[in-house]
Every structure is written in structure tokens, then in C-alpha cells.
Design a protein around this motif. Sequence first.
Motif, PDB file in Angstrom:
ATOM      1  N   UNK A 119       4.413 -42.383  12.102  1.00 13.64           N
ATOM      2  CA  UNK A 119       2.343 -42.429  12.052  1.00 13.64           C
ATOM      3  C   UNK A 119       1.439 -42.640  10.932  1.00 13.64           C
ATOM      4  N   UNK A 120       2.348 -41.626   9.679  1.00 11.56           N
ATOM      5  CA  UNK A 120       2.148 -42.095   7.818  1.00 11.56           C
ATOM      6  C   UNK A 120       1.651 -43.800   7.934  1.00 11.56           C
ATOM      7  N   UNK A 121       2.836 -44.820   8.589  1.00 10.97           N
ATOM      8  CA  UNK A 121       2.458 -45.690   8.273  1.00 10.97           C
ATOM      9  C   UNK A 121       1.634 -46.302   8.357  1.00 10.97           C
ATOM     10  N   UNK A 122       1.301 -46.049  10.101  1.00  6.88           N
ATOM     11  CA  UNK A 122       0.003 -46.651  10.773  1.00  6.88           C
ATOM     12  C   UNK A 122      -1.343 -46.592  10.025  1.00  6.88           C
ATOM     13  N   UNK A 123      -1.414 -44.886   9.304  1.00  8.81           N
ATOM     14  CA  UNK A 123      -2.509 -44.635   8.515  1.00  8.81           C
ATOM     15  C   UNK A 123      -2.864 -45.822   7.387  1.00  8.81           C
ATOM     16  N   UNK A 124      -1.701 -45.741   7.278  1.00  9.05           N
ATOM     17  CA  UNK A 124      -1.803 -46.515   5.536  1.00  9.05           C
ATOM     18  C   UNK A 124      -2.165 -48.205   6.322  1.00  9.05           C
ATOM     19  N   UNK A 125      -2.025 -48.776   6.789  1.00 12.14           N
ATOM     20  CA  UNK A 125      -2.502 -49.830   7.404  1.00 12.14           C
ATOM     21  C   UNK A 125      -3.555 -49.749   7.914  1.00 12.14           C
ATOM     22  N   UNK A 126      -4.062 -48.198   8.839  1.00 12.84           N
ATOM     23  CA  UNK A 126      -5.572 -48.793   9.254  1.00 12.84           C
ATOM     24  C   UNK A 126      -5.961 -48.544   7.831  1.00 12.84           C
ATOM     25  N   UNK A 127      -6.122 -48.044   7.040  1.00  6.22           N
ATOM     26  CA  UNK A 127      -6.315 -47.403   5.745  1.00  6.22           C
ATOM     27  C   UNK A 127      -7.176 -48.921   5.127  1.00  6.22           C
ATOM     28  N   UNK A 128      -6.055 -49.387   4.909  1.00  4.00           N
ATOM     29  CA  UNK A 128      -5.437 -50.914   3.949  1.00  4.00           C
ATOM     30  C   UNK A 128      -6.591 -51.733   4.948  1.00  4.00           C
ATOM     31  N   UNK A 129      -6.318 -51.945   5.853  1.00  5.73           N
ATOM     32  CA  UNK A 129      -7.479 -52.574   7.050  1.00  5.73           C
ATOM     33  C   UNK A 129      -9.161 -51.927   7.117  1.00  5.73           C
ATOM     34  N   UNK A 130      -9.174 -51.315   7.507  1.00  3.34           N
ATOM     35  CA  UNK A 130     -10.746 -51.136   7.251  1.00  3.34           C
ATOM     36  C   UNK A 130     -11.375 -50.936   5.393  1.00  3.34           C
ATOM     37  N   UNK A 131     -10.444 -51.004   4.751  1.00  2.11           N
ATOM     38  CA  UNK A 131     -11.169 -51.434   3.821  1.00  2.11           C
ATOM     39  C   UNK A 131     -11.193 -52.611   3.231  1.00  2.11           C
ATOM     40  N   UNK A 132     -10.527 -53.670   3.587  1.00  2.00           N
ATOM     41  CA  UNK A 132     -10.452 -55.151   3.863  1.00  2.00           C
ATOM     42  C   UNK A 132     -11.726 -54.923   4.410  1.00  2.00           C
ATOM     43  N   UNK A 133     -12.003 -54.524   5.466  1.00  2.00           N
ATOM     44  CA  UNK A 133     -13.489 -54.909   6.862  1.00  2.00           C
ATOM     45  C   UNK A 133     -14.491 -54.456   6.134  1.00  2.00           C
ATOM     46  N   UNK A 134     -14.699 -53.149   4.917  1.00  2.00           N
ATOM     47  CA  UNK A 134     -15.571 -52.715   4.589  1.00  2.00           C
ATOM     48  C   UNK A 134     -16.005 -54.270   3.585  1.00  2.00           C
ATOM     49  N   UNK A 135     -15.341 -55.292   2.753  1.00  2.00           N
ATOM     50  CA  UNK A 135     -15.301 -55.578   1.975  1.00  2.00           C
ATOM     51  C   UNK A 135     -16.697 -56.813   2.345  1.00  2.00           C
ATOM     52  N   UNK A 136     -16.665 -57.428   3.744  1.00  2.00           N
ATOM     53  CA  UNK A 136     -17.493 -58.373   4.292  1.00  2.00           C
ATOM     54  C   UNK A 136     -18.600 -58.021   5.161  1.00  2.00           C
ATOM     55  N   UNK A 137     -18.201 -56.516   5.258  1.00  2.00           N
ATOM     56  CA  UNK A 137     -19.796 -55.880   5.711  1.00  2.00           C
ATOM     57  C   UNK A 137     -20.526 -56.131   5.084  1.00  2.00           C
ATOM     58  N   UNK A 138     -20.255 -54.877   3.992  1.00  2.00           N
ATOM     59  CA  UNK A 138     -21.203 -54.926   3.089  1.00  2.00           C
ATOM     60  C   UNK A 138     -21.177 -56.994   2.320  1.00  2.00           C
ATOM     61  N   UNK A 139     -20.615 -57.145   2.370  1.00  2.00           N
ATOM     62  CA  UNK A 139     -21.498 -59.026   1.725  1.00  2.00           C
ATOM     63  C   UNK A 139     -22.490 -59.173   2.576  1.00  2.00           C
ATOM     64  N   UNK A 140     -22.218 -59.030   3.944  1.00  2.00           N
ATOM     65  CA  UNK A 140     -23.260 -59.111   4.940  1.00  2.00           C
ATOM     66  C   UNK A 140     -24.415 -58.328   4.958  1.00  2.00           C
TER      67      UNK A 140
END
Length: 461
Positions: free
Chosen positions: A234-255
Motif C-alpha cells: 500500500x505504501x508503494x502504491x500510494x507513492x506511485x499514485x503520488x508520483x503519477x498525480x504530481x506528473x499529471x498536474x504539470x500538463x494540466x497546469x500548462x494546458x
Amino acid sequence: MRNQLDISLARFLMVFSLLLLGVLEYLWLHNEYKNAYRDMEDKLTHVVFSSMRDVEDSLIFSRLTTLTEHAGAACKDRVSFNTVLADADSIHAVDQNGVESRIAKEQIRFRPRHPMRGILLKELTGDTSVFDTPVVNISTMVMTHIRLADSTGEYGGYKLISWQGNDTMIREVMSRPQYDVFADKKIALINPSYKADIFHKLLPHISFAVFLWIMVGAAFYYIWKNLRKQIQLNALRDEFVSNITHELKTPITTVGVALESLHMSGDLQNAHSRRYLDICQSELKRLSMLVERILHNKALQVHYEKMDVKQVLDEVMDHMKLQFDNKHAEIDIQQNGEGFEISGDRSHMSGVLYNLLDNALKYSTGQPVISVQLSRANGTIRLDIQDNGIGIAPDYQDKIFEKLYRVPQENRHDVKGHGLGLSYVADVIRQHHGKINLVSEPGKGSTFTMTLPAWPEASAN
């Protein structure tokens, strides 16, 4: 930090449970030990009592026979004895020559075990002038009788002890004291190896207790090990989701910045372009909200305000117009009544309508036909969304609102999803104190019915 607390709590509960089980087993074994100890005491008492009774009976009859022979030689007549047990608990013996003797109750010192027998034996053997043998030793005779009666060797380690006075300290398990009338002592049968005998008797109980404790301990260890592994995953999953969502926030902000620039610039002057730009901004805002929710891994947060369901429905229909046009869908919207205000969250209610309409499009066969009916009655707002899709079998209708559940589709692999949309819809409706129902038949489409309480002021009108 939370995971460490969970692991520590689980470890504490498991260790405490094992200790509690060990205490219960100890109390159970201790009680069994006391019962076995009392059983051995009763057994020793029975052995020494029965043996002493047999020895005393033998001595009484032997002395009576010897006394009769001596008296017969002197008197040349048969000598008879009458033994009378009076109400006053005394012994009265009268021979043929008129010699009598009586022992009153007050003279009896030991009365726990048939005092008359001991008094009679002592009286009969008291005059040793008529015997050729010395006074007998009852302790020796009792122990000899026990040895002779022991055909299996069970009593091989038993011993007889004797003492004078009232109190004595015996470390071994002991029978109830008996009285040796000749030696004026108390005697008792002891078993020096009583611990080994009791342990042998309790060995099955001890084996079961140890086996049960080991099995429970092994089960707890297995559960704890799997729990640690699950928490790590679960800790690995949460870390993965956090990393992915942080990466998604960048293009969302740019768009978002690009759309804001286009909106402020004068390049897009016609209303058609402005409309599409507004749609992009609205959907990007909704996407950003979903990413934030996943990033923070929070439960559904509802911000209540007065909102118009009809207005939200119109906005969603307008934003989904491109999707309806691409599918060549026929949309029929009907409205019955007025005043569709509720206390709710505009963004989440928009997500509910979007999910229901999107499912109606995805699971339709041929040309989609979607009917939306909005009505208000008795302080309740009702929204029906009906489609002509593939429908849902009755066996699955109670499960479609569960998280991560998808209805099995044998021949449909083109519809993508994760089983989260309808669970999100049910959660939002529940937070708004409403209900959602489904009426569906395979091959004939589905109808989702959503009911919500109206705004108090509107319901009062």
C-alpha cells in the motif's frame, strides 16, 4: 507513520492474545493438576483404608481364635464372646466365665475411622500373656498387604509413614491419616513419585495446550507477516499514485495557462470558438479536481451550497454535445414542474450527471437514444436517465454500485473502465441525502433514477 502505528498495534494485539491464551491454558492445566492431586489423595486413602481394614479383620479373627483355644483348654468348655455396641458408643465384652470389660465413649481418643474396631482390636490383643508372639506391627502388616495385592506394580513406590502428635509436614501427596492402636501413632500412605505420575496423566492435556498455542502463534505470525507485506504494498502504491498525480498536474497546469491565454487574447473572436474554449476550461477544471482528490487520497469532500439541478444538467449536456454528435445520439429532455434547487456540491453533481450520461453513450448499441426527465414533487427532485443500451442482468444490479466492480461482458471489449464511476455516483448521492435506483433488462436498456431532497425554501412554496 500511520503504517508503523498499524503494524505496532497489530503486533501488540497478537502478543497480548498469545499471552492471554497462555494464561487461560495455565489456569486450565493448574485446575487439572489440582483435580489429579485430589484424585491421587483419594486413591491413596482408599488403598490404605481397605488394606488396614483387611489387616484389622485378620487380626481380630486371629486373636479371637487364639483366645478361644486358650480359654477352651483351661475351662474345657466352649467359650463365647458377645460384643455389644451400645447407644452410648461403648464396647461391652462378656465371656462365659462372667468376665466383662467396657470402654466408655469418653475413653475413645481417635474416632475418625471406626473407633470401635481399633478399641476392640486393642482390647483383644491387650493381654499378651496368652500369646506366644509379641505385639504385632500394623504398619508393617498393612504395607505387606499392599505389596501382596499389587499384581501390576502400580503401588511399587508407595510408602507408609508414621508420626505422633497432631501436626506433621509431608512434602509428598498423602492419604488421610489412619490410627495404629498398638503403636499409638498416626500412619499414612505417601507416593514419593507423585509428580511423575500426575505429569504422565496430564501429558495429553499439556500436549494439546502446547499444540494449540503453537498453532495460534503460527496463525498470528502468518497474518502479521501478510499484514506487513500488504502495508508495504500500500505504501508503494500510494507513492506511485503520488508520483503519477504530481506528473499529471504539470500538463494540466500548462494546458490551463494556455487556455487562459487564448481566452484573454483576441485571436478567438467568434462565439463558436469561445464556446469550445469554455468547455475545455470546464473539463480541465474537473480533471484537476479529480487529480487533487487522488493525490491527497481523501474521502469525498462535499461543499454544500444552493444550486439548481436544471442549470447543472444544461451545462453538462452542453459540454457533452461533441460526444453526442460523434455518436449520433438522440437526446430527449423533459421537465415537469419548477424549482429544482437543492443543497449540494455543484462540481460533484456535475460529475454524477456526466458519469450517468457517459455510461448511457458507452453501453448503447447502434444509434444511442437517451431520455432525460427532470421532475419535482412533494419536496423531492427526481431525475431519470434512460437509454437503449445492452442492459444489466438482475444478478448484477445489486453490485454495480460497489467500488471496482464491472459487469462481465462476454463479447464487449471496446468499453474501457475501472468500475469506479457508479460507485462515485452512489457516494455523491448518499452525501446529498438522496437515493439512486436502477431498472434494467438485458437487451432493452437501463433507467437510472436519482432522487434528492429539494431546497427547504423551494419545498415550502
